[in-house]
Write a protein that holds these residues in place. Structure first.
Motif, PDB file in Angstrom:
ATOM      1  N   THR A 252      94.181-107.687 -81.470  1.00  0.00           N
ATOM      2  CA  THR A 252      94.861-106.665 -81.107  1.00  0.00           C
ATOM      3  C   THR A 252      93.605-105.272 -80.887  1.00  0.00           C
ATOM      4  OG1 THR A 252      96.561-106.995 -82.959  1.00  0.00           O
ATOM      5  CG2 THR A 252      95.985-104.521 -82.252  1.00  0.00           C
ATOM      6  N   LEU A 253      93.937-104.752 -79.707  1.00  0.00           N
ATOM      7  CA  LEU A 253      92.885-103.695 -79.408  1.00  0.00           C
ATOM      8  C   LEU A 253      92.870-102.713 -80.470  1.00  0.00           C
ATOM      9  CD1 LEU A 253      90.849-102.863 -77.249  1.00  0.00           C
ATOM     10  CD2 LEU A 253      92.912-101.607 -76.117  1.00  0.00           C
ATOM     11  N   VAL A 254      91.386-102.400 -80.938  1.00  0.00           N
ATOM     12  CA  VAL A 254      91.079-101.330 -81.898  1.00  0.00           C
ATOM     13  C   VAL A 254      90.609-100.231 -81.196  1.00  0.00           C
ATOM     14  CG1 VAL A 254      90.228-100.689 -83.874  1.00  0.00           C
ATOM     15  CG2 VAL A 254      91.421-103.032 -83.907  1.00  0.00           C
ATOM     16  N   ALA A 255      89.479-100.561 -80.427  1.00  0.00           N
ATOM     17  CA  ALA A 255      88.695 -99.538 -79.547  1.00  0.00           C
ATOM     18  C   ALA A 255      88.594 -99.685 -78.275  1.00  0.00           C
ATOM     19  CB  ALA A 255      87.298 -99.272 -80.255  1.00  0.00           C
ATOM     20  N   ASP A 256      88.901 -98.847 -77.358  1.00  0.00           N
ATOM     21  CA  ASP A 256      88.808 -99.217 -75.916  1.00  0.00           C
ATOM     22  C   ASP A 256      87.729 -98.290 -75.397  1.00  0.00           C
ATOM     23  OD1 ASP A 256      89.092 -99.031 -73.075  1.00  0.00           O
ATOM     24  OD2 ASP A 256      91.207 -98.646 -73.149  1.00  0.00           O
ATOM     25  N   LEU A 257      86.711 -99.038 -75.117  1.00  0.00           N
ATOM     26  CA  LEU A 257      85.538 -98.374 -74.837  1.00  0.00           C
ATOM     27  C   LEU A 257      85.349 -97.988 -73.254  1.00  0.00           C
ATOM     28  CD1 LEU A 257      83.038-100.083 -77.104  1.00  0.00           C
ATOM     29  CD2 LEU A 257      84.657 -97.888 -77.479  1.00  0.00           C
ATOM     30  N   GLY A 258      86.224 -98.214 -72.484  1.00  0.00           N
ATOM     31  CA  GLY A 258      85.969 -98.150 -70.954  1.00  0.00           C
ATOM     32  C   GLY A 258      84.979 -99.029 -70.251  1.00  0.00           C
ATOM     33  N   ALA A 259      84.228 -98.222 -69.461  1.00  0.00           N
ATOM     34  CA  ALA A 259      83.071 -98.851 -69.011  1.00  0.00           C
ATOM     35  C   ALA A 259      81.874 -99.375 -69.708  1.00  0.00           C
ATOM     36  CB  ALA A 259      82.460 -98.114 -67.781  1.00  0.00           C
ATOM     37  N   ARG A 260      82.020 -98.601 -70.967  1.00  0.00           N
ATOM     38  CA  ARG A 260      80.806 -98.625 -71.765  1.00  0.00           C
ATOM     39  C   ARG A 260      81.407 -99.832 -73.088  1.00  0.00           C
ATOM     40  NH1 ARG A 260      79.846 -92.463 -73.763  1.00  0.00           N
ATOM     41  NH2 ARG A 260      77.795 -93.426 -74.611  1.00  0.00           N
ATOM     42  N   HIS A 261      80.230-100.273 -73.908  1.00  0.00           N
ATOM     43  CA  HIS A 261      80.479-101.278 -75.017  1.00  0.00           C
ATOM     44  C   HIS A 261      79.663-100.972 -76.221  1.00  0.00           C
ATOM     45  CE1 HIS A 261      76.518-102.383 -73.133  1.00  0.00           C
ATOM     46  NE2 HIS A 261      76.372-103.183 -74.159  1.00  0.00           N
ATOM     47  N   ALA A 262      80.015-101.845 -77.054  1.00  0.00           N
ATOM     48  CA  ALA A 262      79.536-101.887 -78.396  1.00  0.00           C
ATOM     49  C   ALA A 262      78.979-103.057 -78.713  1.00  0.00           C
ATOM     50  CB  ALA A 262      80.133-101.230 -79.424  1.00  0.00           C
ATOM     51  N   LYS A 263      77.731-103.200 -79.168  1.00  0.00           N
ATOM     52  CA  LYS A 263      77.163-104.552 -79.475  1.00  0.00           C
ATOM     53  C   LYS A 263      77.026-104.322 -81.159  1.00  0.00           C
ATOM     54  CE  LYS A 263      74.810-106.844 -75.616  1.00  0.00           C
ATOM     55  NZ  LYS A 263      75.276-105.776 -74.626  1.00  0.00           N
ATOM     56  N   GLU A 264      77.144-103.448 -81.819  1.00  0.00           N
ATOM     57  CA  GLU A 264      77.106-103.119 -83.151  1.00  0.00           C
ATOM     58  C   GLU A 264      78.396-102.314 -83.746  1.00  0.00           C
ATOM     59  OE1 GLU A 264      75.558-102.813 -87.246  1.00  0.00           O
ATOM     60  OE2 GLU A 264      75.636-104.323 -85.556  1.00  0.00           O
ATOM     61  N   ILE A 265      78.819-102.728 -84.717  1.00  0.00           N
ATOM     62  CA  ILE A 265      80.056-102.052 -85.541  1.00  0.00           C
ATOM     63  C   ILE A 265      79.671-102.194 -87.003  1.00  0.00           C
ATOM     64  CG2 ILE A 265      81.859-102.193 -83.651  1.00  0.00           C
ATOM     65  CD1 ILE A 265      82.926-104.768 -85.365  1.00  0.00           C
ATOM     66  N   LEU A 266      80.446-101.581 -87.863  1.00  0.00           N
ATOM     67  CA  LEU A 266      80.152-101.478 -89.421  1.00  0.00           C
ATOM     68  C   LEU A 266      81.630-100.971 -90.018  1.00  0.00           C
ATOM     69  CD1 LEU A 266      78.299-101.713 -91.981  1.00  0.00           C
ATOM     70  CD2 LEU A 266      78.186 -98.865 -91.449  1.00  0.00           C
ATOM     71  N   VAL A 267      81.947-101.966 -90.787  1.00  0.00           N
ATOM     72  CA  VAL A 267      83.217-101.899 -91.545  1.00  0.00           C
ATOM     73  C   VAL A 267      82.828-101.527 -93.006  1.00  0.00           C
ATOM     74  CG1 VAL A 267      85.544-102.640 -92.000  1.00  0.00           C
ATOM     75  CG2 VAL A 267      84.633-102.897 -89.699  1.00  0.00           C
ATOM     76  N   GLY A 268      83.458-100.657 -93.645  1.00  0.00           N
ATOM     77  CA  GLY A 268      83.110-100.433 -94.992  1.00  0.00           C
ATOM     78  C   GLY A 268      83.664 -98.799 -95.510  1.00  0.00           C
ATOM     79  N   ASP A 269      83.740 -98.751 -96.730  1.00  0.00           N
ATOM     80  CA  ASP A 269      84.021 -97.348 -97.049  1.00  0.00           C
ATOM     81  C   ASP A 269      82.945 -96.548 -97.617  1.00  0.00           C
ATOM     82  OD1 ASP A 269      85.331 -95.229 -98.453  1.00  0.00           O
ATOM     83  OD2 ASP A 269      85.690 -96.336-100.402  1.00  0.00           O
ATOM     84  N   VAL A 270      82.394 -95.986 -96.388  1.00  0.00           N
ATOM     85  CA  VAL A 270      81.299 -95.493 -96.443  1.00  0.00           C
ATOM     86  C   VAL A 270      81.357 -94.064 -96.900  1.00  0.00           C
ATOM     87  CG1 VAL A 270      79.227 -94.406 -95.213  1.00  0.00           C
ATOM     88  CG2 VAL A 270      80.309 -96.592 -94.683  1.00  0.00           C
ATOM     89  N   ASP A 271      82.480 -93.238 -96.726  1.00  0.00           N
ATOM     90  CA  ASP A 271      82.723 -92.089 -97.413  1.00  0.00           C
ATOM     91  C   ASP A 271      83.277 -91.750 -98.858  1.00  0.00           C
ATOM     92  OD1 ASP A 271      85.548 -92.727 -97.219  1.00  0.00           O
ATOM     93  OD2 ASP A 271      85.959 -91.490 -95.384  1.00  0.00           O
ATOM     94  N   GLY A 272      83.643 -93.012 -99.293  1.00  0.00           N
ATOM     95  CA  GLY A 272      84.078 -92.937-100.746  1.00  0.00           C
ATOM     96  C   GLY A 272      85.332 -92.718-100.942  1.00  0.00           C
TER      97      GLY A 272
END
Length: 439
Positions: A252-272
């Motif tokens: 399932t597509l979650v983030a469409d970055l177009g012509a850009r890309h990401a090699k790093e993501i972080l998942v977690g409850d950072v804001d508490g």
């Protein structure tokens, strides 16, 4: 800021891993990182003589000529294990000649309750579990080894959780270069079963993260497929996708970055707030090549909550850099609230703090501008067990493994290991390990 000339040995070495030709100059292998004390610019911190936890340093090493020149000749995959014992940092080494890189190493405990060290190798692609044998040495068991059918065969990243087995023992794996996202699970009668969740030709998947953004109690798998690596700054399209193996849900597509890309993501409850969020480090857009390259759109850190439109992530920070390939979260000051550290390519280490509205721009401040690297591996972890996270960083351009402690409103830095030849190794990942597992 590190001059461009200082990056040349590291980038040549990286190009070798990406398939460039190998020279024939006589060479010797680069020596291990040596223990080190505080650098001249550092403020020493009080540190116990022994720590209960150490550091797994997953890397690729390169041969060095007798004249001290780094050569584009990868050596065996290498894992360095740093532990604090008797007032000194001790380095243990594990090598695997089957591969030329360990992209990650992490502690893994299977259904038998026996912990070991899980490694992800490249060329050959292999996931192995290292446990102590009768002789006290770490010996590997191969959980998954395969050829994907493209030019590269690499196990790039993995995370462990409950992805349908009912126990936190399933391993989600990202690979190169046929876009395979795999799932390794223990079989009831022993051993491990492997199945592909996805496959896409000529695709690199760099990162895996696990979390529960929608709060239904079922773990989701997030991955970052993109076009194959380019080092010239030309556009490299990418996206972030999700899988839910326990519910039988595919891509399932979650983030469409177009012509850009990401090699790093972080998942977690950072804001508490009790619910996980997805943070995406979107790489910069540039114009020109080599010394003429300039940034036209800087690195963006975007936030996605459950149900966010893939084209509408919330921008929480920008960093004036080309790459930011490590995001790590933890509590650096002991106030019970989490912060995020972003390790950028050339501009250094950055501390990001959410405000009263965590969906508004975060406060960004520099930790250390004299730390850099193409990967620039970073980890927030409480290795000393005092309830507050320290920051550990592989500053490859400076040839150092560093430890930062937040004290008196600022970070104090010390060097815990030095690379004898700067550029002779690429550190791909840092992870904690109990000292009892490796001694």
């Amino acid at each position: 800021m590190v001059p461009r000339s200082a990056l040349a040995p590291a980038l040549v070495a990286l190009a070798a891993l990406l398939g460039c030709s190998r020279g024939e100059e006589p060479a010797r292998r680069a020596p291990a990182a040596a223990p080190g004390g505080p650098s001249a610019a550092a403020t020493p911190t009080d540190l116990p003589a022994d720590l209960p936890n150490g550091l797994l340093v997953a890397l690729s090493q390169f041969e060095v000529s007798p004249e001290g020149k780094v050569l584009p000749k990868p050596g065996p995959a290498r894992l360095e294990i740093l532990t604090r014992e008797g007032g000194a940092w001790v380095t243990r080494v594990v090598e695997d000649a089957e591969s030329n890189v360990f992209h990650k190493a992490m502690v893994y405990t299977g259904v038998d309750g026996v912990p070991g060290i899980l490694t992800l190798g490249g060329n050959a692609a292999a996931v192995k579990l290292w446990r102590k044998g009768p002789d006290g040495k770490l010996a590997p068991e191969t959980l998954w080894s395969t050829t994907f059918g493209g030019k590269q065969n690499r196990m790039r990243d993995a995370e462990v959780g409950d992805l349908g087995s009912g126990r936190p023992v399933d391993i989600a794996v990202a690979t190169h270069d046929q876009g395979v996202v795999g799932l390794i699970s223990p079989k009831p009668g022993g051993g491990f079963a492997v199945r592909e969740l996805d496959r896409a030709p000529d695709t690199f998947v760099h990162e895996i993260e696990l979390g529960d953004l929608d709060g239904d109690g079922i773990t989701e798998v997030y991955a970052t497929p993109s076009e194959p690596n380019r080092l010239d700054g030309s556009p490299q399209a990418g996206k972030v996708v999700r899988y839910v193996p326990a519910k039988g849900e595919g891509r399932t597509l979650v983030a469409d970055l177009g012509a850009r890309h990401a090699k790093e993501i972080l998942v977690g409850d950072v804001d508490g707030d009790g619910r996980d969020e997805l943070y995406v480090s979107v790489e910069a857009q540039t114009e020109g090549e080599g010394a003429q390259m300039r940034i036209t759109a800087p690195v963006e850190i975007r936030r996605y909550d459950a149900g966010t439109d893939p084209k509408a992530g919330t921008l929480i920070a920008t960093l004036d850099d080309r790459l930011t390939r490590f995001l790590t979260a933890g509590d650096v000051d002991g106030d019970g609230k989490k912060e995020m550290v972003a390790a950028a390519f050339r501009s250094g280490l950055w501390l990001l703090r959410p405000g009263a509205d965590p969906k508004a721009p975060w406060h960004v401040e520099s930790i250390d501008r004299q730390s850099s690297g193409f990967e620039h591996a970073a980890l927030l972890a409480d290795l000393d067990g005092d309830g507050v996270d320290e920051l550990y960083v592989a500053s490859d351009d400076q040839g150092e493994i560093r430890r930062y402690v937040f004290h008196g409103g600022r970070f104090e830095r010390e060097v815990i290991a030095r690379r004898p030849v700067v550029g002779s190794a690429f550190v791909w990942n840092l992870m904690p390990v109990p000292v009892s597992l490796v001694r």
